[in-house]
Design an enzyme around this catalytic site. Structure first.
Site, short mmCIF file in Angstrom:
data_model
loop_
_atom_site.label_atom_id
_atom_site.label_comp_id
_atom_site.label_asym_id
_atom_site.label_seq_id
_atom_site.Cartn_x
_atom_site.Cartn_y
_atom_site.Cartn_z
CG HIS A 241 40.63 17.20 41.96
ND1 HIS A 241 41.01 18.30 42.78
CD2 HIS A 241 41.32 16.14 42.36
CE1 HIS A 241 42.05 17.71 43.76
NE2 HIS A 241 42.04 16.38 43.61
CG HIS A 280 37.57 24.28 48.13
ND1 HIS A 280 37.76 23.74 49.36
CD2 HIS A 280 38.78 24.19 47.42
CE1 HIS A 280 38.93 22.93 49.21
NE2 HIS A 280 39.62 23.21 48.20
CG ASP A 336 41.77 25.12 40.29
OD1 ASP A 336 41.17 24.53 40.96
OD2 ASP A 336 43.17 24.75 39.91
C1 SDX Z 1 40.29 21.96 43.66
O1 SDX Z 1 39.49 19.15 47.62
C2 SDX Z 1 40.23 20.26 47.57
O2 SDX Z 1 41.14 20.46 48.15
C3 SDX Z 1 40.56 20.27 46.10
C4 SDX Z 1 41.78 21.28 45.69
C5 SDX Z 1 43.16 20.72 45.91
O3 SDX Z 1 44.00 21.51 46.17
O4 SDX Z 1 43.29 19.52 46.00
O5 SDX Z 1 41.37 22.68 46.36
C6 SDX Z 1 41.85 21.77 44.14
O6 SDX Z 1 39.98 20.79 43.00
C7 SDX Z 1 39.41 23.43 43.98
C8 SDX Z 1 38.15 23.11 43.11
C9 SDX Z 1 38.31 23.08 41.59
N1 SDX Z 1 37.04 23.10 40.99
C10 SDX Z 1 36.31 23.93 40.38
O7 SDX Z 1 36.58 25.12 40.40
C11 SDX Z 1 34.92 23.46 39.61
C12 SDX Z 1 33.86 24.47 40.25
N2 SDX Z 1 33.48 24.07 41.55
C13 SDX Z 1 32.48 23.36 41.76
O8 SDX Z 1 32.32 22.10 40.88
C14 SDX Z 1 32.34 22.87 43.39
O9 SDX Z 1 32.41 24.18 43.97
C15 SDX Z 1 33.35 21.99 43.82
C16 SDX Z 1 33.51 20.88 43.19
C17 SDX Z 1 34.60 22.52 43.85
C18 SDX Z 1 32.81 21.83 45.28
O10 SDX Z 1 31.59 21.25 45.07
P1 SDX Z 1 30.82 20.62 46.70
O11 SDX Z 1 31.44 20.99 47.76
O12 SDX Z 1 30.08 19.49 45.99
O13 SDX Z 1 29.65 21.79 46.38
P2 SDX Z 1 28.46 21.60 45.96
O14 SDX Z 1 28.16 21.10 44.58
O15 SDX Z 1 27.49 21.04 46.99
O16 SDX Z 1 27.72 23.11 45.87
C19 SDX Z 1 26.97 23.73 46.85
C20 SDX Z 1 25.85 24.58 46.01
C21 SDX Z 1 25.23 23.72 45.23
O17 SDX Z 1 24.00 24.87 44.85
P3 SDX Z 1 22.57 24.14 45.35
O18 SDX Z 1 22.40 22.73 44.98
O19 SDX Z 1 22.79 23.96 46.98
O20 SDX Z 1 21.50 25.17 45.22
O21 SDX Z 1 26.94 25.74 45.42
C22 SDX Z 1 26.65 25.51 44.08
C23 SDX Z 1 25.87 24.02 43.54
O22 SDX Z 1 25.26 24.12 42.48
N3 SDX Z 1 27.75 25.60 43.37
C24 SDX Z 1 28.17 26.17 42.39
C25 SDX Z 1 29.55 26.10 41.97
N4 SDX Z 1 30.02 25.40 43.10
C26 SDX Z 1 29.11 24.75 43.83
N5 SDX Z 1 27.43 27.00 41.60
C27 SDX Z 1 27.88 27.49 40.47
N6 SDX Z 1 29.35 27.57 40.27
C28 SDX Z 1 30.25 26.96 41.07
N7 SDX Z 1 31.48 26.79 40.77
#
Ligand code: SDX
Length: 403
Positions: A241, A280, A336
């Site tokens: 997050h 996201h 971010d």
């Molecule tokens: C913020 O919610 C909000 O509005 C948050 C925010 C706000 O203003 O409050 O916007 C701020 O928190 C932005 C997000 C910051 N976090 C990161 O940058 C951390 C990296 N991102 C990931 O951890 C992830 O993308 C999330 C947590 C942001 C979202 O995760 P989800 O929606 O649970 O997505 P998921 O894990 O189900 O991903 C779907 C697929 C998966 O692959 P498969 O298992 O389907 O094969 O995408 C992959 C994930 O493994 N994936 C990634 C990835 N993010 C998702 N693979 C590599 N790198 C990534 N960053």
């Protein structure tokens, strides 16, 4: 299961309430605060004016803004007792841990923070006395968020604390408290002050993200807003997050030169690494804030000089955006990905970056909290259900009988 709908692993796609505050269209990459597009607010508004909009629902007249700004800035001062609280932390304590504790600490000051009193006060909803208490709690938390953050910064440097100055903007006052070293005529650099104010504005709210949900879940028990906001701050601290802006820079440092990007991309695809700053839960095309931050970065680098990590970030961005693995999963830069480069160029310590997310997000948390406090029918405690998949009924056996 009595009509329960299960969403494994938390609220994956569950609307838990109706809100008038922020609108997101994840497929179209749209973000609006009370109907105003984030791009217009970033260009024409300020963080504190947008705070008024998010909390009260309309852009303030100049008279309304003057009162609001006066109240917030008046409440930016923190009781002198807080100094010993801050001095109790180790020199290397993470500033988000300090800020989370300090927000809860605020609640120990204020009589209206007493939960049972809170219940009585805030539960004759809508009368002038309750509204006045809600407003004062909002002024205090927004005003003190910058001061607490600046104190968390200076305690680590072993420096004295700086009393919030008069006559500066909200963001200017924050920078003054952060960087003031005794010069009589210190003024924050106007380009950097403007850049940080825009960053504050675009971080102010984002619908029911994990930390806003935490504030509402906590606040629904009628605990005081200082404690509820402290809980939200703890949620934001996580690397999935608000901690992502710090994680992005650590990732870029670990990658090093742009030439190392392809190997990193392969490691991500093998799930050995996470591409922080990408992906996201809601945005499945692009996070509109990331374009604003990217543009802001160039303006800041004009003043501070370019960060050598920018080349690596641009190479990583380009590689990921055209790689099938990320395209298929609809992964694009979020807010971010670029913001940490700006904070680094502005000289903030790496582990302070999530604090720069938390300070403005206090506004959004309070906008949602106030909306809940004033909702028709009063506040109902949030108590989700579950589907039980554990052991069936069984009888106790003594230790001797167990093998
Ligand atoms: C913020 O919610 C909000 O509005 C948050 C925010 C706000 O203003 O409050 O916007 C701020 O928190 C932005 C997000 C910051 N976090 C990161 O940058 C951390 C990296 N991102 C990931 O951890 C992830 O993308 C999330 C947590 C942001 C979202 O995760 P989800 O929606 O649970 O997505 P998921 O894990 O189900 O991903 C779907 C697929 C998966 O692959 P498969 O298992 O389907 O094969 O995408 C992959 C994930 O493994 N994936 C990634 C990835 N993010 C998702 N693979 C590599 N790198 C990534 N960053």
């Amino acid at each position: 299961e009595k009509g329960l709908r299960v969403q494994d692993k938390g609220f994956l796609n569950t609307a838990v309430l109706r809100s008038k505050i922020t609108y997101i269209d994840g497929d179209a990459g749209i973000l609006r605060y009370r109907g105003y597009p984030i791009e217009q607010l970033a260009l024409q508004s300020s963080h504190l004016e947008t705070a008024y909009l998010l909390i009260y629902g309309s852009l303030p007249t100049s008279a309304q803004y003057k009162v609001f700004q006066g109240e917030v800035m008046h409440h930016s001062v923190v009781h002198a007792d807080a100094e010993q609280f801050f001095r109790s932390f180790r020199y290397d304590a993470h500033p988000m841990a300090i800020l989370t504790s300090a927000l809860a600490y605020l609640g120990s000051y204020y009589s209206e923070a007493n939960p049972s009193l809170q219940g009585q006060n805030l539960f004759t909803k809508g009368d002038a006395a309750s509204l006045a208490i809600i407003d004062k709690q909002i002024f205090r938390l927004i005003g003190k968020a910058t001061t607490l953050a600046a104190m968390a910064y200076r305690v680590r440097q072993g420096r004295d604390f700086v009393t919030p100055p008069t006559g500066l903007s909200y963001t200017g006052s924050f920078l003054y408290q952060m960087d003031h070293l005794g010069e009589t005529d210190y003024k924050p650099n106007p380009v950097l002050e403007k850049a940080l104010d825009v960053l504050f504005l675009i971080h102010a709210d984002h619908e029911l993200n994990a930390s806003a949900t935490t504030v509402l879940q906590t606040g629904s028990s009628l605990v005081d807003p200082y404690s509820a906001v402290a809980a939200g701050c703890a949620s934001l601290y996580g690397p999935l997050h608000g901690g992502a802006n710090e994680a992005v820079i650590r990732m870029l440092i670990s990658i090093g030169r742009p030439g190392n990007v392809p190997a990193f991309i392969e490691a991500v695809k093998k799930r050995e690494k996470v591409l922080s700053g990408f992906g996201h839960r809601v945005y499945k095309t692009s996070d509109p804030r990331s374009f604003i931050v990217r543009k802001m970065a160039d303006e800041v680098f004009e003043v501070t000089g370019k960060d050598e990590l920018l080349e690596t970030a641009m190479a990583l961005h380009e590689a990921a955006m055209k790689d099938e693995y990320f395209v298929k999963r609809k992964l694009a830069p979020n807010v971010d990905f670029w913001s940490g480069l700006i904070y680094r160029a502005m000289g903030f310590p790496l582990d302070f970056f999530p604090v720069l997310f938390a300070v403005p997000r206090v506004v959004g948390w309070l906008a949602h909290w106030r909306q809940m406090m004033l909702q028709d029918g009063g506040v109902k405690i949030w108590r989700p259900r579950q589907i039980y998949v554990g052991a069936p009924k069984r009888d106790y056996v003594t230790m001797e009988q167990r093998v």
